[in-house]
Design an enzyme around this catalytic site. Structure first.
Site, PDB file in Angstrom:
ATOM      1  N   ASN A 137      10.950  16.466  -3.449  1.00 21.78           N
ATOM      2  CA  ASN A 137       9.604  16.579  -4.033  1.00 21.78           C
ATOM      3  C   ASN A 137       8.573  16.579  -2.900  1.00 21.78           C
ATOM      4  O   ASN A 137       8.277  15.530  -2.330  1.00 21.78           O
ATOM      5  CB  ASN A 137       9.376  15.398  -4.992  1.00 21.78           C
ATOM      6  CG  ASN A 137       7.994  15.430  -5.617  1.00 21.78           C
ATOM      7  OD1 ASN A 137       7.289  16.444  -5.531  1.00 21.78           O
ATOM      8  ND2 ASN A 137       7.598  14.334  -6.246  1.00 21.78           N
ATOM      9  N   LYS A 143       5.508  17.107  -3.100  1.00 23.69           N
ATOM     10  CA  LYS A 143       4.198  16.636  -3.588  1.00 23.69           C
ATOM     11  C   LYS A 143       3.071  17.531  -3.053  1.00 23.69           C
ATOM     12  O   LYS A 143       3.203  18.748  -3.055  1.00 23.69           O
ATOM     13  CB  LYS A 143       3.976  15.171  -3.191  1.00 23.69           C
ATOM     14  CG  LYS A 143       5.139  14.258  -3.551  1.00 23.69           C
ATOM     15  CD  LYS A 143       4.749  12.800  -3.508  1.00 23.69           C
ATOM     16  CE  LYS A 143       5.980  11.920  -3.607  1.00 23.69           C
ATOM     17  NZ  LYS A 143       5.686  10.577  -4.051  1.00 23.69           N
ATOM     18  N   GLU A 202       3.251   9.613 -10.656  1.00 24.59           N
ATOM     19  CA  GLU A 202       1.903   9.924 -10.147  1.00 24.59           C
ATOM     20  C   GLU A 202       1.102  10.696 -11.192  1.00 24.59           C
ATOM     21  O   GLU A 202      -0.114  10.532 -11.308  1.00 24.59           O
ATOM     22  CB  GLU A 202       2.022  10.705  -8.820  1.00 24.59           C
ATOM     23  CG  GLU A 202       2.420   9.763  -7.676  1.00 24.59           C
ATOM     24  CD  GLU A 202       3.233  10.391  -6.576  1.00 24.59           C
ATOM     25  OE1 GLU A 202       3.293  11.628  -6.491  1.00 24.59           O
ATOM     26  OE2 GLU A 202       3.833   9.634  -5.790  1.00 24.59           O
ATOM     27  N   GLU A 262      12.956   6.469 -11.702  1.00 22.41           N
ATOM     28  CA  GLU A 262      12.097   6.189 -10.555  1.00 22.41           C
ATOM     29  C   GLU A 262      11.250   4.951 -10.830  1.00 22.41           C
ATOM     30  O   GLU A 262      10.136   5.075 -11.380  1.00 22.41           O
ATOM     31  CB  GLU A 262      11.169   7.374 -10.296  1.00 22.41           C
ATOM     32  CG  GLU A 262      11.893   8.665  -9.993  1.00 22.41           C
ATOM     33  CD  GLU A 262      11.047   9.545  -9.092  1.00 22.41           C
ATOM     34  OE1 GLU A 262      11.481   9.809  -7.970  1.00 22.41           O
ATOM     35  OE2 GLU A 262       9.934   9.930  -9.503  1.00 22.41           O
ATOM     36  N   GLY A 286       7.525   5.422  -2.530  1.00 21.30           N
ATOM     37  CA  GLY A 286       6.705   5.434  -1.324  1.00 21.30           C
ATOM     38  C   GLY A 286       6.562   4.077  -0.654  1.00 21.30           C
ATOM     39  O   GLY A 286       5.678   3.869   0.172  1.00 21.30           O
ATOM     40  N   SER A 305      11.873   5.727  -2.496  1.00 23.97           N
ATOM     41  CA  SER A 305      12.180   5.311  -1.118  1.00 23.97           C
ATOM     42  C   SER A 305      13.613   5.624  -0.693  1.00 23.97           C
ATOM     43  O   SER A 305      14.232   4.835   0.025  1.00 23.97           O
ATOM     44  CB  SER A 305      11.864   3.827  -0.928  1.00 23.97           C
ATOM     45  OG  SER A 305      10.482   3.603  -1.131  1.00 23.97           O
TER      46      SER A 305
HETATM   47  C1  PEP Z   1       8.938  10.646  -5.565  1.00 27.16           C
HETATM   48  O1  PEP Z   1       8.116  11.414  -5.138  1.00 27.16           O
HETATM   49  O2  PEP Z   1       9.280  10.716  -6.716  1.00 27.16           O
HETATM   50  C2  PEP Z   1       9.514   9.652  -4.674  1.00 27.16           C
HETATM   51  C3  PEP Z   1      10.593   9.037  -5.061  1.00 27.16           C
HETATM   52  O3  PEP Z   1       8.878   9.417  -3.478  1.00 27.16           O
HETATM   53  P1  PEP Z   1       9.434   8.570  -2.227  1.00 27.16           P
HETATM   54  O4  PEP Z   1      10.818   9.081  -1.934  1.00 27.16           O
HETATM   55  O5  PEP Z   1       8.472   8.843  -1.139  1.00 27.16           O
HETATM   56  O6  PEP Z   1       9.489   7.130  -2.644  1.00 27.16           O
END
Ligand code: PEP
Length: 240
Positions: free
Chosen positions: A8, A10, A96, A164, A170, A202
């Site tokens: 992702n 983003k 998000e 998630e 993050g 993460s």
């Molecule tokens: C995400 O964008 O869904 C995500 C899991 O981000 P990160 O890996 O940075 O925690």
């Protein structure tokens, strides 16, 4: 089944940077260094037209879509157009979007229906906040999100779920693999059909192998570590 990685990106990368990272991944694939991993990349909408995955094994996901195929919805993007631009998947209900754009389970269910109408596979994100986890409400919260998504399809296997936990996104620290795996098993029980569930929050080159070693963790969704070639390639390398 092969483990899968959803990258992702983003709003991290410009169109030019997305094209560069995509070209590096294509080279990795040509060098047979995908390590048996199914890779799905999720660039921004505007980068979709410049990434041509047609002749590769890499798949493309959009990061969101509109709740209808067509209509008076300023700013919305039709899943039909996403499909035309090569997206086979779409991430829906990312935390998000739930937090920053107030997306509800009902809206996400409509987006799931629109995506399926365009033959795009939804990757539905579910997960609890830190406060909900502290109050031992993880299953209640995740259960409601999963049931709402399931209500939008006839066959649960049309969906991929991404567990998630919001507090792990993050933050640099993932959930313990065995704890995540228990929630994955719960999601699969609710679906009561073969459904793939990936973990997000993460994920890094250091923890990916332990996460994927869990029977009920079918793949991972990676944010930060997926937007740089070195760390994404290291995640792919360490995935098995
Ligand atoms: C995400 O964008 O869904 C995500 C899991 O981000 P990160 O890996 O940075 O925690």
């Amino acid at each position: 089944m092969k483990p899968f990685i959803i990258a992702n990106w983003k709003q991290y990368l410009s169109i030019k940077e997305s094209a560069k990272l995509f070209a590096q991944l294509l080279q990795l694939d040509r060098d047979s260094k995908m390590n048996g991993v199914d890779l799905i990349i999720a660039p921004s909408f505007v980068a979709l037209p410049v990434l041509d995955a047609a002749k590769t094994k890499i798949k493309i996901a959009a990061q969101d879509c509109g709740a209808t195929l067509v209509g008076a919805h300023t700013g919305a993007v039709s899943p039909t157009d996403l499909r035309i631009l090569g997206a086979t998947h779409v991430i829906l209900g990312h935390s998000e979007r739930r937090a920053e754009y107030f997306e509800t389970d009902a809206l996400i269910a409509e987006k799931i229906k629109a995506a399926r109408a365009a033959k795009v596979t939804p990757i539905v994100c579910v997960g609890e906040t830190a406060a909900e986890r502290a109050a031992k409400k993880t299953r209640v919260v995740v259960g409601a999100q999963v049931r709402a998504a399931l209500s939008a399809v006839k066959d649960p296997s049309e969906l991929i779920f991404a567990y998630e936990p919001r507090w792990a996104i993050g933050m640099g620290t993932a959930v313990a693999p065995e704890d995540a795996a228990q929630i994955h098993a719960y999601i699969k029980d609710l679906a009561n059909a073969p459904v793939r569930v990936c973990y997000g929050g993460s994920v890094s080159p250091e923890n990916i192998a332990a996460l994927l070693a869990e029977k009920n963790i079918d793949g991972v969704l990676i944010g930060g570590a997926s937007a740089k070639f070195a760390s994404l390639a290291a995640c792919i390398k360490n995935a098995k």
